[in-house]
Design an enzyme around this catalytic site. Sequence first.
Site, PDB file in Angstrom:
ATOM      1  CG  ASP A  37      41.676  94.184 -53.392  1.00 42.47           C
ATOM      2  OD1 ASP A  37      42.022  94.882 -54.370  1.00 42.47           O
ATOM      3  OD2 ASP A  37      40.932  94.599 -52.493  1.00 42.47           O
ATOM      4  CG  ASN A  71      41.622  92.375 -67.732  1.00 41.03           C
ATOM      5  OD1 ASN A  71      41.175  92.973 -68.697  1.00 41.03           O
ATOM      6  ND2 ASN A  71      40.854  91.626 -66.937  1.00 41.03           N
ATOM      7  CE1 TYR A 128      36.980 102.078 -66.762  1.00 41.60           C
ATOM      8  CE2 TYR A 128      36.598 103.255 -68.816  1.00 41.60           C
ATOM      9  CZ  TYR A 128      36.909 102.088 -68.141  1.00 41.60           C
ATOM     10  OH  TYR A 128      37.168 100.932 -68.845  1.00 41.60           O
ATOM     11  CE  LYS A 146      40.394 101.149 -67.482  1.00 45.97           C
ATOM     12  NZ  LYS A 146      41.090  99.889 -67.215  1.00 45.97           N
ATOM     13  CB  ILE A 148      34.257  94.776 -74.937  1.00 47.49           C
ATOM     14  CG1 ILE A 148      35.373  95.565 -75.647  1.00 47.49           C
ATOM     15  CG2 ILE A 148      34.423  93.269 -75.139  1.00 47.49           C
ATOM     16  CD1 ILE A 148      35.397  95.476 -77.159  1.00 47.49           C
ATOM     17  CB  THR A 190      32.502  92.290 -70.443  1.00 42.74           C
ATOM     18  OG1 THR A 190      32.573  93.604 -69.877  1.00 42.74           O
ATOM     19  CG2 THR A 190      33.438  92.177 -71.639  1.00 42.74           C
TER      20      THR A 190
HETATM   21  P1  NAD Z   1      34.345  92.663 -65.917  1.00 43.43           P
HETATM   22  O1  NAD Z   1      33.606  93.405 -64.881  1.00 43.43           O
HETATM   23  O2  NAD Z   1      33.656  91.609 -66.688  1.00 43.43           O
HETATM   24  O3  NAD Z   1      35.691  92.061 -65.320  1.00 43.43           O
HETATM   25  C1  NAD Z   1      36.529  92.785 -64.459  1.00 43.43           C
HETATM   26  C2  NAD Z   1      37.099  91.846 -63.425  1.00 43.43           C
HETATM   27  O4  NAD Z   1      37.947  92.601 -62.563  1.00 43.43           O
HETATM   28  C3  NAD Z   1      36.018  91.174 -62.566  1.00 43.43           C
HETATM   29  O5  NAD Z   1      36.184  89.774 -62.528  1.00 43.43           O
HETATM   30  C4  NAD Z   1      36.242  91.787 -61.195  1.00 43.43           C
HETATM   31  O6  NAD Z   1      35.931  90.907 -60.111  1.00 43.43           O
HETATM   32  C5  NAD Z   1      37.729  92.117 -61.250  1.00 43.43           C
HETATM   33  N1  NAD Z   1      38.094  93.104 -60.240  1.00 43.43           N
HETATM   34  C6  NAD Z   1      37.432  94.220 -59.877  1.00 43.43           C
HETATM   35  N2  NAD Z   1      38.050  94.810 -58.850  1.00 43.43           N
HETATM   36  C7  NAD Z   1      39.144  94.051 -58.550  1.00 43.43           C
HETATM   37  C8  NAD Z   1      40.177  94.142 -57.595  1.00 43.43           C
HETATM   38  N3  NAD Z   1      40.209  95.133 -56.694  1.00 43.43           N
HETATM   39  N4  NAD Z   1      41.145  93.192 -57.592  1.00 43.43           N
HETATM   40  C9  NAD Z   1      41.103  92.171 -58.483  1.00 43.43           C
HETATM   41  N5  NAD Z   1      40.145  92.027 -59.403  1.00 43.43           N
HETATM   42  C10 NAD Z   1      39.168  92.954 -59.433  1.00 43.43           C
HETATM   43  O7  NAD Z   1      34.872  93.797 -66.927  1.00 43.43           O
HETATM   44  P2  NAD Z   1      35.652  93.707 -68.324  1.00 43.43           P
HETATM   45  O8  NAD Z   1      34.821  94.417 -69.303  1.00 43.43           O
HETATM   46  O9  NAD Z   1      36.112  92.337 -68.592  1.00 43.43           O
HETATM   47  O10 NAD Z   1      36.884  94.666 -67.984  1.00 43.43           O
HETATM   48  C11 NAD Z   1      38.229  94.248 -67.994  1.00 43.43           C
HETATM   49  C12 NAD Z   1      39.099  95.468 -68.242  1.00 43.43           C
HETATM   50  O11 NAD Z   1      38.806  96.005 -69.541  1.00 43.43           O
HETATM   51  C13 NAD Z   1      38.886  96.604 -67.245  1.00 43.43           C
HETATM   52  O12 NAD Z   1      40.131  97.184 -66.918  1.00 43.43           O
HETATM   53  C14 NAD Z   1      38.027  97.586 -68.024  1.00 43.43           C
HETATM   54  O13 NAD Z   1      38.173  98.905 -67.578  1.00 43.43           O
HETATM   55  C15 NAD Z   1      38.587  97.389 -69.429  1.00 43.43           C
HETATM   56  N6  NAD Z   1      37.686  97.842 -70.490  1.00 43.43           N
HETATM   57  C16 NAD Z   1      36.487  97.227 -70.696  1.00 43.43           C
HETATM   58  C17 NAD Z   1      35.667  97.697 -71.719  1.00 43.43           C
HETATM   59  C18 NAD Z   1      34.332  97.072 -72.016  1.00 43.43           C
HETATM   60  O14 NAD Z   1      33.569  97.631 -72.830  1.00 43.43           O
HETATM   61  N7  NAD Z   1      33.972  95.936 -71.436  1.00 43.43           N
HETATM   62  C19 NAD Z   1      36.058  98.780 -72.504  1.00 43.43           C
HETATM   63  C20 NAD Z   1      37.282  99.370 -72.254  1.00 43.43           C
HETATM   64  C21 NAD Z   1      38.101  98.894 -71.242  1.00 43.43           C
END
Ligand code: NAD
Length: 273
Positions: A64, A91, A157, A161, A192, A194
């Site tokens: 965590d 990340n 958020y 960021k 993205i 995801t």
């Molecule tokens: P995701 O939800 O698929 O993956 C995020 C991961 O972080 C998950 O596996 C989750 O279990 C883990 N996580 C959450 N809380 C946690 C904690 N306290 N300790 C450890 N792990 C933890 O999301 P994603 O889209 O892959 O996002 C990854 C990063 O990219 C994030 O920082 C997100 O803000 C950023 N992001 C994503 C997008 C998008 O459109 N997907 C856009 C901009 C930024």
Amino acid sequence: MLGRVQGKVALVTGGASGIGAAIVELLSQEGATVVATDINEMNGPEIVTRLKKAGREVSFLVQDVTSEERWIEVVAEIGKRHGRLDVMVSNAGIGIGVPSIVHMSLQDWRRQTAINMDGVFLSVKHSLPLMRKHGGGSIIMMSSIAGLRGSANLAGYSATKGGVRLFAKSIAMECAQVGDGIRVNSVHPGIIDTPIWGKIPTGAPGTGQNAPIGPEERARVVAPLGRAGQAIDIAQGVLYLASDASRYTTGTELVIDGGINAGGVVRAQAAAC
Ligand code: NAD
């Protein structure tokens, strides 16, 4: 495979899903020894088992990112197993949307800030000493285009960021000042596709706005390239920043967003109507 990060040891937080999982896969494909961490104890080991079968040097640790105690243990474990740390990818993150900021509970604000900002701060605080011991490396912080511009319904958020964006620049300056060979950059994904989009709660009780946001649908309207990005699109940018190809790049922000931050376009179809 070109071995673009051959011989490097990388730590990727939030490595069990979406962008993090794609980064773990690509860095290991390009020769890095990768330690993926996450709170998700199901997906993480599954990904690692699959990659190991393909001959990759990968492992998984439950972590965590908000726990300082766990950061100390994780970095110590990497030091013990691998003797060094060359690439830190901060990340892990969550997004909490609300119809209006007045619906945001202080508890949610703090939870989001703890993961998205405290987690990044702790990653730097505890990985820097090990990285410095071995002459340098690359720190990559996952921000967002929401860290570059405002976004209605995602103010908290965006705040986290935006904070990460300037934190990265400041740590880049500290590292340059002391000449420790560590480069620090932020990555700014757009929309993205995801699992995060299915987890972003948008509604407050009684507002009737609880539907998850569909990334593809949203990107068709908002992104000049007319589609959502894939996790691998972000992983490719991270690979560049992790590799020596970016040896003169520090304190910068890599925007990978299908053109959203650059402006808007009027589509031919829409224009013809
Ligand atoms: P995701 O939800 O698929 O993956 C995020 C991961 O972080 C998950 O596996 C989750 O279990 C883990 N996580 C959450 N809380 C946690 C904690 N306290 N300790 C450890 N792990 C933890 O999301 P994603 O889209 O892959 O996002 C990854 C990063 O990219 C994030 O920082 C997100 O803000 C950023 N992001 C994503 C997008 C998008 O459109 N997907 C856009 C901009 C930024």
